[in-house]
Design a protein around this motif. Structure first.
Motif, PDB file in Angstrom:
ATOM      1  N   LYS A  36      -4.265  24.708 -12.681  1.00 14.96           N
ATOM      2  CA  LYS A  36      -4.982  24.066 -11.583  1.00 14.96           C
ATOM      3  C   LYS A  36      -5.692  22.802 -12.066  1.00 14.96           C
ATOM      4  N   ASP A  37      -6.296  22.865 -13.263  1.00 10.67           N
ATOM      5  CA  ASP A  37      -7.008  21.718 -13.811  1.00 10.67           C
ATOM      6  C   ASP A  37      -6.062  20.574 -14.148  1.00 10.67           C
ATOM      7  N   THR A  38      -4.899  20.877 -14.713  1.00 12.68           N
ATOM      8  CA  THR A  38      -3.961  19.817 -15.085  1.00 12.68           C
ATOM      9  C   THR A  38      -3.354  19.164 -13.845  1.00 12.68           C
ATOM     10  N   ALA A  39      -3.153  19.938 -12.796  1.00 11.49           N
ATOM     11  CA  ALA A  39      -2.598  19.368 -11.563  1.00 11.49           C
ATOM     12  C   ALA A  39      -3.586  18.402 -10.932  1.00 11.49           C
ATOM     13  N   SER A  40      -4.870  18.760 -10.921  1.00 11.09           N
ATOM     14  CA  SER A  40      -5.853  17.865 -10.310  1.00 11.09           C
ATOM     15  C   SER A  40      -6.050  16.621 -11.147  1.00 11.09           C
ATOM     16  N   THR A  41      -5.949  16.745 -12.483  1.00 10.98           N
ATOM     17  CA  THR A  41      -6.082  15.586 -13.354  1.00 10.98           C
ATOM     18  C   THR A  41      -4.905  14.641 -13.162  1.00 10.98           C
ATOM     19  N   ALA A  42      -3.703  15.192 -13.025  1.00 10.21           N
ATOM     20  CA  ALA A  42      -2.512  14.357 -12.840  1.00 10.21           C
ATOM     21  C   ALA A  42      -2.569  13.624 -11.511  1.00 10.21           C
ATOM     22  N   LYS A  43      -3.097  14.269 -10.490  1.00  9.17           N
ATOM     23  CA  LYS A  43      -3.168  13.625  -9.173  1.00  9.17           C
ATOM     24  C   LYS A  43      -4.175  12.495  -9.168  1.00  9.17           C
ATOM     25  N   SER A  44      -5.337  12.696  -9.762  1.00 13.23           N
ATOM     26  CA  SER A  44      -6.377  11.683  -9.679  1.00 13.23           C
ATOM     27  C   SER A  44      -6.202  10.569 -10.700  1.00 13.23           C
ATOM     28  N   GLY A  45      -5.726  10.906 -11.891  1.00 15.11           N
ATOM     29  CA  GLY A  45      -5.655   9.905 -12.943  1.00 15.11           C
ATOM     30  C   GLY A  45      -4.448   9.001 -12.856  1.00 15.11           C
ATOM     31  N   GLY A  46      -3.305   9.507 -12.430  1.00 15.46           N
ATOM     32  CA  GLY A  46      -2.086   8.734 -12.494  1.00 15.46           C
ATOM     33  C   GLY A  46      -1.608   8.186 -11.166  1.00 15.46           C
ATOM     34  N   SER A  47      -2.372   8.341 -10.108  1.00 18.38           N
ATOM     35  CA  SER A  47      -1.887   7.887  -8.803  1.00 18.38           C
ATOM     36  C   SER A  47      -2.031   6.383  -8.668  1.00 18.38           C
ATOM     37  N   SER A  48      -1.072   5.799  -8.008  1.00 18.24           N
ATOM     38  CA  SER A  48      -1.072   4.365  -7.766  1.00 18.24           C
ATOM     39  C   SER A  48      -0.885   4.123  -6.279  1.00 18.24           C
ATOM     40  N   ALA A  49      -1.437   3.046  -5.800  1.00 18.38           N
ATOM     41  CA  ALA A  49      -1.302   2.723  -4.374  1.00 18.38           C
ATOM     42  C   ALA A  49       0.125   2.275  -4.051  1.00 18.38           C
ATOM     43  N   PHE A  50       0.846   1.773  -5.044  1.00 14.09           N
ATOM     44  CA  PHE A  50       2.193   1.261  -4.814  1.00 14.09           C
ATOM     45  C   PHE A  50       3.226   2.142  -5.489  1.00 14.09           C
ATOM     46  N   THR A  51       3.658   3.167  -4.791  1.00 13.91           N
ATOM     47  CA  THR A  51       4.731   4.016  -5.284  1.00 13.91           C
ATOM     48  C   THR A  51       6.061   3.413  -4.829  1.00 13.91           C
ATOM     49  N   PRO A  52       7.173   3.784  -5.429  1.00 18.79           N
ATOM     50  CA  PRO A  52       8.465   3.238  -4.992  1.00 18.79           C
ATOM     51  C   PRO A  52       8.763   3.513  -3.512  1.00 18.79           C
ATOM     52  N   ALA A  53       8.358   4.683  -3.025  1.00 19.23           N
ATOM     53  CA  ALA A  53       8.595   4.995  -1.608  1.00 19.23           C
ATOM     54  C   ALA A  53       7.775   4.078  -0.706  1.00 19.23           C
ATOM     55  N   ARG A  54       6.529   3.827  -1.065  1.00 20.99           N
ATOM     56  CA  ARG A  54       5.681   2.940  -0.240  1.00 20.99           C
ATOM     57  C   ARG A  54       6.183   1.505  -0.283  1.00 20.99           C
ATOM     58  N   ILE A  55       6.668   1.065  -1.422  1.00 24.45           N
ATOM     59  CA  ILE A  55       7.214  -0.292  -1.524  1.00 24.45           C
ATOM     60  C   ILE A  55       8.464  -0.406  -0.658  1.00 24.45           C
TER      61      ILE A  55
ATOM     62  N   ILE B 133       9.208   1.352   2.065  1.00 27.51           N
ATOM     63  CA  ILE B 133       8.783   1.336   3.468  1.00 27.51           C
ATOM     64  C   ILE B 133       8.212  -0.025   3.830  1.00 27.51           C
ATOM     65  N   LEU B 134       7.425  -0.611   2.946  1.00 25.64           N
ATOM     66  CA  LEU B 134       6.849  -1.939   3.200  1.00 25.64           C
ATOM     67  C   LEU B 134       7.940  -2.995   3.341  1.00 25.64           C
ATOM     68  N   VAL B 135       8.959  -2.939   2.491  1.00 21.89           N
ATOM     69  CA  VAL B 135      10.075  -3.897   2.569  1.00 21.89           C
ATOM     70  C   VAL B 135      10.823  -3.723   3.894  1.00 21.89           C
ATOM     71  N   LEU B 136      11.092  -2.474   4.284  1.00 25.22           N
ATOM     72  CA  LEU B 136      11.771  -2.232   5.562  1.00 25.22           C
ATOM     73  C   LEU B 136      10.947  -2.727   6.739  1.00 25.22           C
ATOM     74  N   PHE B 137       9.634  -2.546   6.685  1.00 20.81           N
ATOM     75  CA  PHE B 137       8.760  -3.014   7.752  1.00 20.81           C
ATOM     76  C   PHE B 137       8.778  -4.537   7.858  1.00 20.81           C
ATOM     77  N   VAL B 138       8.748  -5.218   6.724  1.00 21.76           N
ATOM     78  CA  VAL B 138       8.800  -6.685   6.728  1.00 21.76           C
ATOM     79  C   VAL B 138      10.139  -7.160   7.291  1.00 21.76           C
ATOM     80  N   LEU B 139      11.240  -6.510   6.894  1.00 22.15           N
ATOM     81  CA  LEU B 139      12.551  -6.875   7.438  1.00 22.15           C
ATOM     82  C   LEU B 139      12.620  -6.631   8.942  1.00 22.15           C
ATOM     83  N   LEU B 140      12.001  -5.555   9.409  1.00 22.44           N
ATOM     84  CA  LEU B 140      11.951  -5.282  10.842  1.00 22.44           C
ATOM     85  C   LEU B 140      11.202  -6.390  11.581  1.00 22.44           C
ATOM     86  N   LEU B 141      10.074  -6.818  11.042  1.00 23.05           N
ATOM     87  CA  LEU B 141       9.313  -7.904  11.682  1.00 23.05           C
ATOM     88  C   LEU B 141      10.110  -9.206  11.704  1.00 23.05           C
TER      89      LEU B 141
END
Length: 81
Positions: free
Chosen positions: A4-23, A25-33
Motif C-alpha cells: 500500500k505504501d509503495t503504491a501511494s509513493t509511486a502515484k504521488s512521486g512519479g505522476s506527470s501532467a503530460f502522459t502519452p494518453a493526454r498528449i 487526446i490534446l493533439v486530436l482535440f487541436v486537429l478537431l478544432l
C-alpha cells in the motif's frame, strides 16, 4: 514497507501532467478544432425533398454519427448470434 505504501509513493512521486494518453487526446482535440474552423462555409444538402443549408463540418459530423450508430448496431447484432 507494505504494498500500500509503495503504491501511494509511486502515484504521488512519479505522476506527470503530460502522459502519452493526454498528449494524444490534446493533439486530436487541436486537429478537431482546425477541421471545424477550416470547414465553416455553408453548403446546400439535398435530402429526398427539402434542401438544407448548414456548415460543412456539421454535415460531416452528422454523417459520421449516423455511420457510427449503424456500425455499432451491426456489430452488436453479430455478437448476439
Amino acid at each position: 514497507m507494505s504494498p500500500k505504501d509503495t503504491a501511494s509513493t509511486a502515484k504521488s512521486g512519479g505522476s506527470s501532467a503530460f502522459t502519452p494518453a493526454r498528449i494524444g487526446i490534446l493533439v486530436l482535440f487541436v486537429l478537431l478544432l482546425v477541421f471545424i474552423f477550416e470547414n465553416t462555409r455553408q453548403v446546400k444538402i439535398r435530402m429526398i425533398i427539402p434542401e438544407l443549408s448548414m456548415p460543412l463540418y456539421l454535415a460531416l459530423l452528422i454523417t459520421a454519427v449516423i455511420g457510427g450508430i449503424c456500425g455499432g448496431y451491426f456489430v452488436a447484432r453479430r455478437g448476439r448470434r
